[in-house]
Motif scaffolding. Structure first.
Motif, short mmCIF file in Angstrom:
data_model
loop_
_atom_site.label_atom_id
_atom_site.label_comp_id
_atom_site.label_asym_id
_atom_site.label_seq_id
_atom_site.Cartn_x
_atom_site.Cartn_y
_atom_site.Cartn_z
N ASP A 41 -73.46 31.16 62.82
CA ASP A 41 -74.51 32.10 62.26
C ASP A 41 -75.43 32.35 63.25
O ASP A 41 -76.61 31.75 63.52
CB ASP A 41 -75.17 31.61 60.99
N PRO A 42 -75.34 33.80 63.82
CA PRO A 42 -76.18 34.14 64.73
C PRO A 42 -77.46 34.77 64.27
O PRO A 42 -78.24 35.30 65.27
CB PRO A 42 -75.27 35.21 65.62
N GLY A 43 -77.86 34.78 63.01
CA GLY A 43 -79.04 35.21 62.60
C GLY A 43 -79.07 36.78 62.37
O GLY A 43 -77.59 37.09 62.14
N GLU A 44 -79.80 37.63 62.47
CA GLU A 44 -79.82 39.13 62.47
C GLU A 44 -79.16 39.77 63.71
O GLU A 44 -78.73 40.91 63.58
CB GLU A 44 -81.19 39.52 62.40
N ARG A 45 -79.35 39.13 65.03
CA ARG A 45 -79.11 39.89 65.80
C ARG A 45 -77.77 39.67 66.59
O ARG A 45 -77.27 38.83 66.63
CB ARG A 45 -80.12 39.58 67.11
N SER A 46 -76.92 40.79 66.63
CA SER A 46 -75.66 40.84 67.39
C SER A 46 -75.44 42.08 68.38
O SER A 46 -75.63 43.08 67.89
CB SER A 46 -74.80 40.54 66.67
N ASP A 47 -75.44 41.91 69.86
CA ASP A 47 -75.20 43.09 70.65
C ASP A 47 -73.86 43.55 70.89
O ASP A 47 -73.64 44.28 71.88
CB ASP A 47 -76.11 42.72 71.82
N GLY A 48 -72.89 42.78 70.27
CA GLY A 48 -71.39 43.12 70.84
C GLY A 48 -71.22 41.91 71.70
O GLY A 48 -72.30 41.04 72.14
N GLY A 49 -70.31 42.09 72.53
CA GLY A 49 -70.01 41.13 73.74
C GLY A 49 -69.69 39.89 73.19
O GLY A 49 -69.38 39.90 71.85
N PHE A 50 -69.38 38.96 73.93
CA PHE A 50 -68.56 37.83 73.41
C PHE A 50 -69.61 36.83 72.82
O PHE A 50 -69.89 36.01 73.21
CB PHE A 50 -67.80 36.91 74.53
N ASP A 51 -69.76 37.31 71.73
CA ASP A 51 -70.70 36.14 70.94
C ASP A 51 -70.49 36.30 69.38
O ASP A 51 -69.72 37.18 69.16
CB ASP A 51 -72.16 36.43 71.16
N SER A 52 -70.81 35.50 68.73
CA SER A 52 -70.49 35.47 67.26
C SER A 52 -71.48 36.65 66.61
O SER A 52 -72.31 37.36 66.82
CB SER A 52 -71.55 34.30 66.59
N ASP A 53 -70.67 37.39 65.48
CA ASP A 53 -71.19 38.31 64.81
C ASP A 53 -71.17 37.90 63.24
O ASP A 53 -70.45 37.20 62.89
CB ASP A 53 -70.86 39.78 65.08
N VAL A 54 -71.98 38.87 62.55
CA VAL A 54 -72.40 38.53 61.21
C VAL A 54 -71.01 39.23 60.14
O VAL A 54 -70.84 40.55 60.50
CB VAL A 54 -73.47 39.14 60.65
N PRO A 55 -70.31 38.84 59.61
CA PRO A 55 -69.15 39.55 58.88
C PRO A 55 -69.87 40.22 57.81
O PRO A 55 -70.77 40.12 57.30
CB PRO A 55 -68.29 38.37 58.17
N ASP A 56 -69.28 41.82 57.90
CA ASP A 56 -70.00 42.75 57.07
C ASP A 56 -69.34 42.55 55.64
O ASP A 56 -69.77 43.70 54.81
CB ASP A 56 -70.09 44.11 57.55
N ASP A 57 -68.62 41.88 55.33
CA ASP A 57 -68.02 41.91 53.85
C ASP A 57 -68.16 40.61 53.22
O ASP A 57 -67.17 39.99 52.35
CB ASP A 57 -66.43 41.98 54.33
N LEU A 58 -69.33 39.59 53.35
CA LEU A 58 -69.58 38.48 52.64
C LEU A 58 -69.32 38.74 51.07
O LEU A 58 -70.07 39.72 50.76
CB LEU A 58 -70.71 37.87 53.02
N GLU A 59 -68.89 37.77 50.34
CA GLU A 59 -68.89 38.00 48.97
C GLU A 59 -70.11 37.36 48.61
O GLU A 59 -70.69 36.80 49.11
CB GLU A 59 -67.43 36.88 48.22
N PRO A 60 -70.62 37.68 47.14
CA PRO A 60 -71.73 37.09 46.66
C PRO A 60 -71.64 35.44 46.67
O PRO A 60 -70.55 35.06 46.17
CB PRO A 60 -71.78 37.67 45.24
N GLY A 61 -72.53 35.13 47.01
CA GLY A 61 -72.81 33.65 47.22
C GLY A 61 -72.08 32.92 48.59
O GLY A 61 -72.30 31.78 48.82
N GLU A 62 -71.53 33.77 49.12
CA GLU A 62 -70.94 33.34 50.51
C GLU A 62 -71.87 33.57 51.63
O GLU A 62 -72.55 34.50 51.65
CB GLU A 62 -69.55 34.38 50.85
N THR A 63 -72.08 32.65 52.53
CA THR A 63 -72.81 32.79 53.82
C THR A 63 -72.12 32.94 55.12
O THR A 63 -70.85 32.69 54.78
CB THR A 63 -73.59 31.51 53.80
N VAL A 64 -72.57 33.13 56.17
CA VAL A 64 -71.95 33.08 57.27
C VAL A 64 -71.41 31.90 57.73
O VAL A 64 -70.16 31.75 58.13
CB VAL A 64 -73.05 33.80 58.50
#
Ligand SMILES: [Zn+2]
Length: 276
Positions: A41-64
């Motif tokens: 879970d990279p938190g709020e920030r993601s710049d692209g590049g080779f690092d974790s990003d936050v999925p934009d299709d989380l279901e209710p109750g689902e976490t990164v």
């Protein structure tokens, strides 16, 4: 048969780095264990590049973390990994990101505590071999550098000292592929300019000890990687034409400190440790 513990920083790192070795080891009857130091879970920030990003299709109750846990377990089912374990630290993000300084991120963890926890796991598994990362974690990501230090320290702490290897990328091979891609008019990946910490990516071939050719297993590796589809970097890699995938991912490269110099193309599990 041996028990091999693969230590990774983020869920998906096994997919590009060691999945082929895991697949073959498991098929040969070895016990394969994977430890992820962070929950991805990279938190709020993601710049692209080779690092974790936050999925934009989380279901209710689902976490990164829960999404990525599920992806890691799906990958393990494909590689034949017997146990998936988590140290539970947060993802630090790449060099210079704000969350580098957040409490709970792996790069800022208490090194002694992290090493002790990993050593306890090595003891519990009575690990015969452990695979960590090279000194700069392949490309300088703070969590990967921390993983290198943690794994080295855990090997020292373990009751039974396991054989120790470091997965890395073959910088000379990457450079060849970069030139080849440019010749074919494709956007390549220049190992000399892309490191997160300013260092070139990977390790020169002259400093490697093992090249494991995956053969047909590379396509199973691709399936394991595809489990991590929440990650944009992974989706990009899956866009590489299937027939080109083996050029970039069909060989896994390892350093085994203490072994005589020279890269051996072979299967390191067949060799007894060169470490005295
Ligand atoms: Zn990573």
């Amino acid at each position: 048969m041996s028990t091999i513990v693969f230590v990774h920083a983020h869920p998906d790192d096994e997919g590009t780095a060691t999945a082929g070795t895991m697949i073959r080891a498991a098929r040969e009857g070895h016990r394969v264990v994977v430890v992820y130091c962070t929950d991805g879970d990279p938190g709020e920030r993601s710049d692209g590049g080779f690092d974790s990003d936050v999925p934009d299709d989380l279901e209710p109750g689902e976490t990164v973390a829960s999404r990525r846990r599920g992806e890691a377990e799906a990958s393990a089912a494909i590689t034949g990994t017997a146990r998936v374990e988590w140290l539970g630290y947060a993802d630090s993000g790449m060099t210079g990101w704000a969350q580098n300084n957040t409490d709970g991120v792996f790069a800022r963890a208490d090194p002694d505590e992290a090493a002790r926890r990993l050593a306890d796991l090595l003891d519990e598994e009575s690990a015969d071999a452990v695979v960590g990362y090279d000194w700069h974690g392949g490309y300088g990501h703070p969590d990967h550098v921390m993983l290198h230090r943690t794994t080295l320290a855990a090997v020292e702490l373990a009751a039974k000292r396991p054989r120790y290897l470091e997965v890395t990328m073959n910088r000379d091979l990457m450079r060849q592929l970069f030139v080849l891609a440019a010749e074919m008019g494709m956007e390549g990946f220049d190992p000399d300019t892309r490191g997160d910490d300013g260092n070139p990516i990977g390790t020169p071939e002259s400093e490697l000890h093992w090249a494991v050719d995956l053969g047909d297993d590379v396509m199973t590796k691709r399936k394991a990687l595809a489990c991590h589809a929440s990650q944009s970097d992974v989706r990009q890699l899956l866009e590489i034409p299937v027939e080109a995938f083996p050029f970039a991912f069909g060989t896994e490269h390892y350093i085994e400190p203490g072994r005589p110099a020279g890269m051996v193309r072979g299967w390191w599990l067949d060799a007894v440790s060169g470490v005295g």
